[in-house]
Design a protein around this motif. Structure first.
Motif, PDB file in Angstrom:
ATOM      1  N   ILE B  21       0.848  -1.222   0.020  1.00  0.00           N
ATOM      2  CA  ILE B  21       0.213  -0.024   0.008  1.00  0.00           C
ATOM      3  C   ILE B  21       0.914   1.243   0.096  1.00  0.00           C
ATOM      4  N   VAL B  22       0.055   2.209   0.312  1.00  0.00           N
ATOM      5  CA  VAL B  22       1.018   3.652  -0.051  1.00  0.00           C
ATOM      6  C   VAL B  22       2.007   3.663   0.989  1.00  0.00           C
ATOM      7  N   GLY B  23       1.940   3.203   2.232  1.00  0.00           N
ATOM      8  CA  GLY B  23       2.887   3.364   3.248  1.00  0.00           C
ATOM      9  C   GLY B  23       4.067   2.603   2.995  1.00  0.00           C
ATOM     10  N   ARG B  25       4.891   0.994  -0.329  1.00  0.00           N
ATOM     11  CA  ARG B  25       5.263   1.032  -1.769  1.00  0.00           C
ATOM     12  C   ARG B  25       6.888   1.091  -2.267  1.00  0.00           C
TER      13      ARG B  25
END
Lengths: 152, 110
Positions: B21-23, B25
């Motif tokens: 996820i965004v945290g 990647r």
């Protein structure tokens, strides 16, 4: 006498979660929202795909695009879930945006190999409704994105 | 959540444990790019132990695939569960990647 389990239809769970504008919090918020959905027998597909992905997208948009990771700005997540539906509202303190204009078809040939631009597209595919309202807080700006999903 | 990298013959295999996820990647992107810079060409990302993937995780896979191809290499994927398969189908990324049902099949497909 053995007590019988009461039906899910009598349960309603409400939650308010506030986080700073930091993407490291997203996974914990997803877990907090998934828990009552699991308790209310939402399907494994909804628990593993629809809810976590759509919610991650909405919160990361609020943190990155609206609040620009400003540590003084917060994101407020309001959850109401019962045996019929899950409603999550994600409120930021950022600039207002036009959701329709921001959504593009991530599957068209010209967009397929883009690194970005799948967030709103996925939210719409995974939720029954995705709506945006102006926030009514004291900051004078802000958006509320409302996600609605009926229990399958 | 974590990423572990190992070599199987001449193939670099990355296991994604937990969410992509965004945290996190960027961590995956950097690890793969470091291997690419070292001259590695064949990459397999195994999702057997993966929970969910968000749009920025998908974006990193697309970006890595492009960069690896530009260097004459290839990125393949394996072990998507039904929910992850649906995610790739919704975004039509199943048409962009070669996806195998098992790690062994993916390894022998190179």
């Amino acid at each position: 006498m053995v007590a019988s389990t009461p039906p899910d239809t009598g349960l309603r769970v409400s939650l308010v979660v506030e986080i700073p504008s930091d993407v490291a919090y997203i996974e914990r918020v997803v877990d907090l929202v998934r828990h009552p959905c699991a308790e209310l027998a939402y399907t494994s597909r909804q628990l593993a795909l629809n809810v976590p992905v759509a919610l991650s997208e909405a919160i990361s948009n609020a943190i990155l695009r609206a609040n620009h990771e400003d540590p003084t700005k917060r994101v407020r997540i309001t959850v109401a879930v019962d045996a019929r539906r899950l409603v999550v509202e994600i409120e930021d303190e950022g600039d207002r945006f036009d959701m329709a204009a921001s959504t593009r078809d991530a599957t068209s040939p010209e967009n397929l190999e883009r690194e970005d631009g799948r967030g709103l597209f996925l939210m719409r595919k995974l939720m029954d409704h995705v709506e945006r309202f102006d926030a009514t807080g004291s900051t004078g700006g802000g958006n509320v994105v409302r996600l609605t999903l009926a229990r399958a | 959540m974590s990423f572990s990298i190992k070599k199987e013959g001449e193939i670099v295999v990355v296991d994604v444990e937990g969410q992509l996820i965004v945290g996190n990647r960027q961590e995956l992107k950097q690890k793969v790019l470091d291997e690419l810079e070292r001259g590695e060409k064949k990459f397999l990302i195994d999702f057997a132990q993966t929970g969910y993937i968000d749009s920025s995780g998908l974006g990193v896979l697309v970006s890595l695939s492009k960069k690896i191809r530009e260097q004459g290499g290839e990125l393949r994927l394996a072990n998507l569960n039904d929910d992850l398969k649906t995610l790739f189908e919704l975004t039509k990324l199943d048409t962009l990647f070669q996806i195998s049902d098992t790690r062994d099949r993916a390894l022998s497909s190179f």
